[in-house]
Design an enzyme around this catalytic site. Structure first.
Site, PDB file in Angstrom:
ATOM      1  N   HIS A  39      34.252  46.598  37.663  1.00 40.72           N
ATOM      2  CA  HIS A  39      32.928  45.980  37.658  1.00 40.72           C
ATOM      3  C   HIS A  39      32.598  45.301  36.323  1.00 40.72           C
ATOM      4  CE1 HIS A  39      31.517  48.376  41.324  1.00 40.72           C
ATOM      5  NE2 HIS A  39      31.283  47.119  41.610  1.00 40.72           N
TER       6      HIS A  39
ATOM      7  N   ASN B  86      25.626  42.445  49.906  1.00 40.88           N
ATOM      8  CA  ASN B  86      25.803  41.647  48.705  1.00 40.88           C
ATOM      9  C   ASN B  86      25.953  40.205  49.168  1.00 40.88           C
ATOM     10  OD1 ASN B  86      26.136  41.249  45.896  1.00 40.88           O
ATOM     11  ND2 ASN B  86      28.349  41.024  46.223  1.00 40.88           N
TER      12      ASN B  86
ATOM     13  N   ARG C 174      25.386  48.679  52.090  1.00 39.02           N
ATOM     14  CA  ARG C 174      24.526  47.782  51.325  1.00 39.02           C
ATOM     15  C   ARG C 174      24.964  46.359  51.612  1.00 39.02           C
ATOM     16  NH1 ARG C 174      26.983  45.929  46.286  1.00 39.02           N
ATOM     17  NH2 ARG C 174      24.931  45.458  45.432  1.00 39.02           N
TER      18      ARG C 174
ATOM     19  N   TYR D  41      19.747  42.498  41.097  1.00 39.40           N
ATOM     20  CA  TYR D  41      20.632  43.621  41.403  1.00 39.40           C
ATOM     21  C   TYR D  41      19.836  44.924  41.476  1.00 39.40           C
ATOM     22  CZ  TYR D  41      24.638  40.666  40.078  1.00 39.40           C
ATOM     23  OH  TYR D  41      25.576  39.688  40.003  1.00 39.40           O
TER      24      TYR D  41
ATOM     25  N   TYR E 221      27.491  33.642  37.381  1.00 38.87           N
ATOM     26  CA  TYR E 221      28.505  34.595  37.852  1.00 38.87           C
ATOM     27  C   TYR E 221      28.897  34.310  39.295  1.00 38.87           C
ATOM     28  CZ  TYR E 221      30.583  38.928  39.475  1.00 38.87           C
ATOM     29  OH  TYR E 221      31.426  39.834  40.048  1.00 38.87           O
ATOM     30  N   LYS E 222      27.931  33.964  40.115  1.00 37.44           N
ATOM     31  CA  LYS E 222      28.221  33.707  41.525  1.00 37.44           C
ATOM     32  C   LYS E 222      28.823  32.313  41.739  1.00 37.44           C
ATOM     33  CE  LYS E 222      24.679  36.922  43.226  1.00 37.44           C
ATOM     34  NZ  LYS E 222      25.394  37.835  44.140  1.00 37.44           N
TER      35      LYS E 222
HETATM   36  C1  HEM Z   1      33.665  51.784  45.615  1.00 37.64           C
HETATM   37  C2  HEM Z   1      33.059  50.779  46.081  1.00 37.64           C
HETATM   38  C3  HEM Z   1      32.992  49.444  45.381  1.00 37.64           C
HETATM   39  C4  HEM Z   1      33.997  48.569  45.128  1.00 37.64           C
HETATM   40  C5  HEM Z   1      35.474  48.730  45.489  1.00 37.64           C
HETATM   41  C6  HEM Z   1      33.406  47.440  44.464  1.00 37.64           C
HETATM   42  C7  HEM Z   1      34.117  46.327  44.033  1.00 37.64           C
HETATM   43  C8  HEM Z   1      33.564  45.233  43.424  1.00 37.64           C
HETATM   44  C9  HEM Z   1      34.304  44.098  42.952  1.00 37.64           C
HETATM   45  C10 HEM Z   1      35.812  43.960  43.025  1.00 37.64           C
HETATM   46  C11 HEM Z   1      33.426  43.204  42.436  1.00 37.64           C
HETATM   47  C12 HEM Z   1      33.770  41.868  41.797  1.00 37.64           C
HETATM   48  C13 HEM Z   1      33.899  42.020  40.319  1.00 37.64           C
HETATM   49  C14 HEM Z   1      34.499  40.786  39.673  1.00 37.64           C
HETATM   50  O1  HEM Z   1      33.750  39.831  39.389  1.00 37.64           O
HETATM   51  O2  HEM Z   1      35.722  40.786  39.459  1.00 37.64           O
HETATM   52  C15 HEM Z   1      32.110  43.786  42.579  1.00 37.64           C
HETATM   53  C16 HEM Z   1      30.930  43.180  42.193  1.00 37.64           C
HETATM   54  C17 HEM Z   1      29.691  43.811  42.242  1.00 37.64           C
HETATM   55  N1  HEM Z   1      29.450  45.118  42.613  1.00 37.64           N
HETATM   56 FE1  HEM Z   1      30.767  46.386  43.426  1.00 37.64          FE
HETATM   57  N2  HEM Z   1      32.071  47.646  44.322  1.00 37.64           N
HETATM   58  C18 HEM Z   1      31.780  48.865  44.872  1.00 37.64           C
HETATM   59  C19 HEM Z   1      30.550  49.455  44.948  1.00 37.64           C
HETATM   60  C20 HEM Z   1      29.396  48.922  44.450  1.00 37.64           C
HETATM   61  C21 HEM Z   1      28.111  49.542  44.571  1.00 37.64           C
HETATM   62  C22 HEM Z   1      27.814  50.856  45.250  1.00 37.64           C
HETATM   63  C23 HEM Z   1      27.225  48.742  43.960  1.00 37.64           C
HETATM   64  C24 HEM Z   1      25.756  49.054  43.887  1.00 37.64           C
HETATM   65  C25 HEM Z   1      24.883  48.536  43.209  1.00 37.64           C
HETATM   66  C26 HEM Z   1      27.968  47.582  43.466  1.00 37.64           C
HETATM   67  C27 HEM Z   1      27.430  46.507  42.805  1.00 37.64           C
HETATM   68  C28 HEM Z   1      28.100  45.337  42.509  1.00 37.64           C
HETATM   69  C29 HEM Z   1      27.439  44.139  42.052  1.00 37.64           C
HETATM   70  C30 HEM Z   1      25.943  43.966  41.794  1.00 37.64           C
HETATM   71  C31 HEM Z   1      28.441  43.166  41.887  1.00 37.64           C
HETATM   72  C32 HEM Z   1      28.235  41.698  41.515  1.00 37.64           C
HETATM   73  C33 HEM Z   1      28.190  40.964  42.835  1.00 37.64           C
HETATM   74  C34 HEM Z   1      27.654  39.557  42.805  1.00 37.64           C
HETATM   75  O3  HEM Z   1      26.729  39.245  42.049  1.00 37.64           O
HETATM   76  O4  HEM Z   1      28.112  38.755  43.639  1.00 37.64           O
HETATM   77  N3  HEM Z   1      29.281  47.745  43.765  1.00 37.64           N
HETATM   78  N4  HEM Z   1      32.224  45.007  43.179  1.00 37.64           N
END
Ligand code: HEM
Ligand code: FES
Lengths: 355, 320
Positions: free
Chosen positions: A193, A225, A223, A37, A316-317
């Protein structure tokens, strides 16, 4: 180049497929042979011709079928689309942003004609020709956010910005990687988050939030993901886990190349002018392992990334149980040669598989 | 590049509002539409003043949905560093200038049942745009506007005649004053309070509201700090490997820009946090003037906001 829209499904018989062209433009998410990350954000101002970065809202061969799939999901579960009352103006902002962008970026597919508040919107792929009054909800068949996101690929989280914080106060979420709008609605950036491992300790979310709060009009960001999905399912929601979760146990060495998909999200961020809200489109791209393996660089790299990924992230994934099976398959495509930096396939310059 | 996106505009109208305030209207040079914005947004105006580039933020006061032109009002500050004097004395109709895209650090809370605006002097300008935005949707609002005297009450007559029931004007020279406790106590649940004016007024509103048990999140304020002059000082920039002098009449941010260092910013008024810079070492004392850092951060000696804050002492080394 004109787009040939696929007739395909993301459920039942899973007839989803990528053409040669779709494979070549697939947003492979790893710029090096390992993954962790990070605050991996950059400006969203176009990119190489025909790449998914080129347009503000990418439209590809899956467009029509994805919109049909969204309609099915909404029919079965209307709570996938929600907007708190104060978010209506942001919905209009989003409608305007998408209509203006698509009609400018794809003039052969979409047209927008504006005469003051009287707007006419033509969406040729979906056969829509609607006239309405801008900012008057009664002239549209749905609220503005729902209306436009039924015609735009990917999920949309619309965030209100208050008190130096982002709040998930509206969204259209039918193609998500195992999270729920109905659960997250009204939550703030740190709350939704909370389930993510490691990133909090690394300070990633504090920095990411600062960045997002400062995204300005006219200067969107993006970005990538990623995660893994068995079968080309768009709707991998917690609400339907009982339907798709068990499919993860159907992987075998024989079918993994076909069934296992790398799921990549192109996430973009736009400041919305009239409401000062932020919209977060999450566009999902799927690609079967066997298609990815036709690009030698991606074959080498995917094996190394999955092999070395920390256990917490694989858990987690949701693919920790299938990781050994994946590695058996992927190792066939890793000959140990070095890979070029960056995400692009580099088909001309990277050597073919040496085994 | 630092700051928000830029727009080339032409000054299409200059209107004298009173002895201190002048209004400027901008239209795009290329004839295209300007972006819409949300009430409370500001634009940063670039001024080429002799050899010096000045970048000053001003609230947009026109109807946010009018994409043909933007207007701002500039209050002349005879003792300041010159930005407002430049606007008053040098800028002519027809001049081309560069302004930034709208940036909003003083946004309406759209959940509010009612918006209560408290303005002091030139602090009226963001409310002009917010009122026009709310009028379009028929949302409830009320304005209480304190000015020095009738002659200096910018837009007071216009607001009173257009919105007689919502507008309340108070003149200092007639010893009129907002009865704040009374006003706050009479508000319906779900009211949000917005205050824009001098620092004393902002503190008075925040303290009074807090004393009456108002939730902090329902009180919004904006105070643009103009950078204040101060003693010249020297700074070492570790990343750029430069040692630069900050003059009496320029800010640390301006000095870095003058030396070609790409330093981030948005508001240039100590409010947005964008210019936050880490301090590597120092021997002397900081003059912190921003609203961004917490008091503990100010005391820590580890951070500085170069758009408004200064330094007095022997050495200062920044991570920039
Ligand atoms: C406002 C914008 C964003 C929204 C609405 C959002 C929403 C989410 C949601 C709903 C999850 C899933 C959480 C769960 O497991 O329930 C997630 C995961 C995650 N978010 Fe965001 N996020 C946003 C911006 C960002 C940004 C800017 C970053 C930058 C680093 C970020 C990093 C992550 C990471 C690393 C995960 C885990 C993803 C994975 O490993 O598959 N998020 N986000
Ligand atoms: S530029 Fe906004 S705080 Fe310094």
């Amino acid at each position: 180049m004109t787009i040939q829209f696929n007739d395909e499904s993301f459920r039942d018989d899973y007839s989803f497929h990528n053409s040669e062209r779709a494979l070549k433009r697939f947003p492979f998410p790893f710029h090096e042979d390992s993954y962790m990350y990070s605050v991996n954000m950059e400006q969203h101002r176009g990119g190489p011709a025909d790449s998914v970065y080129e347009m503000r809202f990418d439209v590809d061969e899956h467009y029509v079928s994805e919109m049909k799939d969204r309609a099915i999901v909404l029919d079965q579960d209307p709570l996938r689309c929600q907007s708190l009352p104060h978010m209506t103006l942001a919905g209009w902002d989003l409608l305007e942003l998408i209509m203006v962008s698509k009609s400018e970026d794809y003039p052969d597919l979409f047209e927008l004609h504006r005469e003051g508040d009287q707007w006419r919107w033509i969406n040729k792929p979906l056969g829509i020709d609607d006239s309405f009054t801008f900012l008057d909800e009664t002239t549209l068949p749905y609220g503005p956010m729902e209306y436009i996101t039924r015609q735009a690929q990917g999920d949309f989280a619309v965030l209100d910005q208050r008190d130096d914080m982002l709040w998930m106060d509206a969204g259209m979420v039918t193609t998500q990687a195992d999270w729920s709008l109905d659960f997250d609605i009204g939550m703030n950036f740190f709350e939704w988050h909370a389930p993510v491992p490691k990133a909090h300790e690394m300070g990633i979310f504090v920095r990411a939030l600062k960045f997002l709060l400062n995204i300005q009009q006219g200067a969107p960001a993006r970005r990538l993901n990623w995660t893994m999905t068995v079968n080309p399912l768009l709707d991998t929601s917690p609400e339907n886990y009982h339907k798709w979760g068990i499919q993860k146990t159907t992987l075998t060495p024989e079918n993994i190349g076909r069934k296992q998909h790398l799921r990549v999200e192109l996430q973009t961020f736009f400041r919305l002018p009239r409401s000062n809200a932020l919209v977060f489109p999450i566009r999902c791209y799927l690609c079967a392992f066997e298609d990815l393996m036709t690009v030698p660089k991606w074959g080498r790299r995917l094996h190394r990334v999955i092999r070395d990924l920390p256990e917490e992230l694989a858990t987690y994934k949701g693919f920790i149980d299938n990781r050994p099976l994946m590695l058996d398959y992927l190792s066939q495509f890793d000959d140990g040669l070095p890979t070029s930096p960056g995400i692009w396939p580099d088909l001309q310059s990277e050597p073919p598989l040496q085994k | 590049m630092s700051g928000a996106e830029k727009i080339r505009v032409r000054v299409s109208e200059i209107t004298l509002i009173n002895a201190l305030v002048t209004r400027f209207r901008f239209e795009r040079c290329d004839g295209a539409d300007l972006p819409t914005f949300s009430g409370g947004a500001h634009t940063v105006v670039e001024m080429q003043d002799g050899g010096v580039t000045r970048l000053n933020p001003y609230s947009l006061m026109s109807d946010p949905y009018d994409q043909r032109s933007y207007t701002i009002s500039v209050r002349r500050d005879d003792t300041g560093r010159g930005g407002s004097l430049f606007m008053h004395q040098q800028v002519k109709v027809g001049d081309e200038m560069t302004i930034s895209y709208p940036v909003n650090l003083f946004s309406l809370d759209l959940r509010a049942r009612k918006h209560l605006f408290l303005a002091g002097g030139i602090g009226i300008t963001p409310f002009m745009a917010q009122i026009q935005q709310l009028e379009r949707f028929g949302t409830q609002w009320e304005l209480h506007y304190a000015c020095r005297n009738k002659g200096l009450g910018s837009y007071a007559d216009e607001l009173t005649s257009r919105h007689p029931n919502q507008t309340h004007v108070y003149f200092d020279d007639q010893s009129q004053a907002i009865n704040l406790p009374h006003l706050l106590e009479g508000q319906p649940l779900g009211t949000h309070v917005y205050v824009c004016g001098p620092k004393g007024m902002i503190n008075w509103v925040r303290d009074t509201a807090q004393g009456l048990g108002w939730p902090q999140d329902n009180i919004h304020y904006e105070e643009f700090l103009a950078p204040q002059p101060g003693k010249p000082f020297e700074v070492k920039l570790a990343v750029s490997n430069k040692t630069i002098q900050v003059g009496e009449h320029e800010s640390l941010l301006e000095a870095m820009e003058r030396e070609g260092v790409d330093a981030p910013y948005l508001c240039r008024g100590g409010a947005c946090g964008q210019c936050e810079t880490a301090v590597i070492g120092y021997d002397g004392k900081f003059i912190h003037r921003d609203h961004w850092l917490e008091p503990q951060e100010h005391e820590s000696g580890k951070k500085i906001m170069p758009c408004v804050s200064r330094f007095e002492g022997k050495t200062l080394v920044l991570d920039r």
